[in-house]
Scaffold this active site. Structure first.
Site, PDB file in Angstrom:
ATOM      1  N   LYS A  65       0.823  -1.207   0.000  1.00  0.00           N
ATOM      2  CA  LYS A  65       0.000   0.000   0.000  1.00  0.00           C
ATOM      3  C   LYS A  65       0.857   1.257   0.000  1.00  0.00           C
ATOM      4  CE  LYS A  65      -3.749  -2.531   2.162  1.00  0.00           C
ATOM      5  NZ  LYS A  65      -4.296  -3.052   3.428  1.00  0.00           N
ATOM      6  N   GLN A 109      -4.365  -1.779   9.694  1.00  0.00           N
ATOM      7  CA  GLN A 109      -4.189  -3.061   9.022  1.00  0.00           C
ATOM      8  C   GLN A 109      -4.784  -4.192   9.853  1.00  0.00           C
ATOM      9  OE1 GLN A 109      -2.910  -3.669   5.871  1.00  0.00           O
ATOM     10  NE2 GLN A 109      -3.674  -5.732   6.280  1.00  0.00           N
ATOM     11  N   ASP A 132     -11.451   2.301   4.341  1.00  0.00           N
ATOM     12  CA  ASP A 132     -11.989   0.955   4.135  1.00  0.00           C
ATOM     13  C   ASP A 132     -13.499   0.970   3.905  1.00  0.00           C
ATOM     14  OD1 ASP A 132      -9.905  -0.917   4.111  1.00  0.00           O
ATOM     15  OD2 ASP A 132      -9.686  -0.810   6.285  1.00  0.00           O
TER      16      ASP A 132
END
Length: 299
Positions: A65, A109, A132
């Site tokens: 990422k 994460q 997210d």
């Protein structure tokens, strides 16, 4: 938008492949253009990441990422907490990122060490910085059809179907799996009224003894159970579109919900590797750049 030619993925297969890579490339090109406009206006969009503990796979995902962020022109501040960190330690980091006007998106994460509560941590993230799309406020926005960041994997699946010109409106979609990250939000997303959705959606799961009765009637079947190989040819309507969304990992080996032999029955199918995964990452960065646009008023 594009369509793919028929490609055999196993012996005797005729299903058209629906790769996610070209979809992700198109989305990320749009993201890069948006980042360029923000930077030209003096704003560097920033996606902050938080890693707790020393899980090798999680650390690898963070590196991917961060690498993608650099390629797109994002800043990527990062905090790595030890496995011994407390819930309060994690919440303090999130509070700092929430308060920092130079940070536009925040990602914790998953998974985090077992002694910590991921859902409590997620609830601490500013909903407008939730890249997210899984914050309870944003799930509520999705349920009500209000603007907000969308869960990445469901949004990626909608984009994949649209890119490959798979008609969705008015068709029967069956989602096998009811999880909060994929099955439930995907059902809400594909039932909404717009050209790339507007479907008749049924959610079924492994708690239903005769679940194949539902999947065999689907024009579009999305496997989202997280049970390796659960969907086999006898569960698929001939000519149906099959999307493998659920996976598990055995070490570094990816174990998808959809057995590859389904390509003998399906009319179109996502590949075992390179299907939904690339679109999920692309949607993460789409959420991040849109968050920066909203917060700076430069959208």
């Amino acid at each position: 938008m594009s369509s793919s030619s028929s490609v055999s993925v196993v012996s005797g297969a005729t299903a058209r492949l629906l790769p996610g890579g070209p979809v992700a490339d198109e989305v990320l090109a749009e993201v890069a253009a948006s980042v360029g406009r923000l930077r030209a206006a003096g704003v560097t969009p920033a996606l902050a990441t938080v890693l707790v503990g020393d899980d090798d796979a999680s650390a690898g995902y963070i590196r991917i990422k961060q690498r993608q962020a650099a390629e797109l022109g994002f800043a990527s501040p990062h905090v790595h907490l030890p496995a011994s960190a407390s819930q309060a330690d994690l919440h303090a980091v999130l509070a700092d990122f929430n308060a920092d006007s130079g940070v536009h998106g925040v990602l914790v994460q998953h998974p985090i060490p077992g002694g910590l509560d991921y859902d409590r941590a997620l609830a601490e993230v500013d909903p407008d910085k939730d890249v997210d799309g899984m914050h309870p406020v944003n799930m509520g926005r999705l349920a009500l059809g209000l603007p907000g960041p969308l869960p990445c994997t469901p949004a990626g699946i909608e984009a994949l179907l649209a890119f490959h010109r798979v008609p969705v409106s008015g068709r029967e979609v069956v989602v096998l799996g009811r999880g909060a990250t994929l099955g439930r939000p995907l059902a809400m997303l594909l039932a909404q009224k717009r050209p790339t959705a507007n479907a008749a959606v049924t959610v079924v799961h492994t708690g239903v003894a005769d679940w194949p009765r539902y999947t065999r009637r689907a024009e579009i079947l999305v496997a989202a159970a997280g049970v390796p190989g659960i969907v086999r040819p006898e569960h698929v309507r001939p000519g149906a579109v099959v999307v493998g969304g659920g996976v598990r990992y055995e070490g570094r080996r990816l174990l998808p919900d959809v057995d590859e032999s389904c390509a003998r029955v399906a009319g179109a199918i996502t590949p075992r590797v390179g299907g939904v995964g690339p679109t999920t990452v692309a949607m993460l960065f789409r959420n991040a750049v849109r968050a920066a646009q909203r917060q700076t008023g430069l959208g």
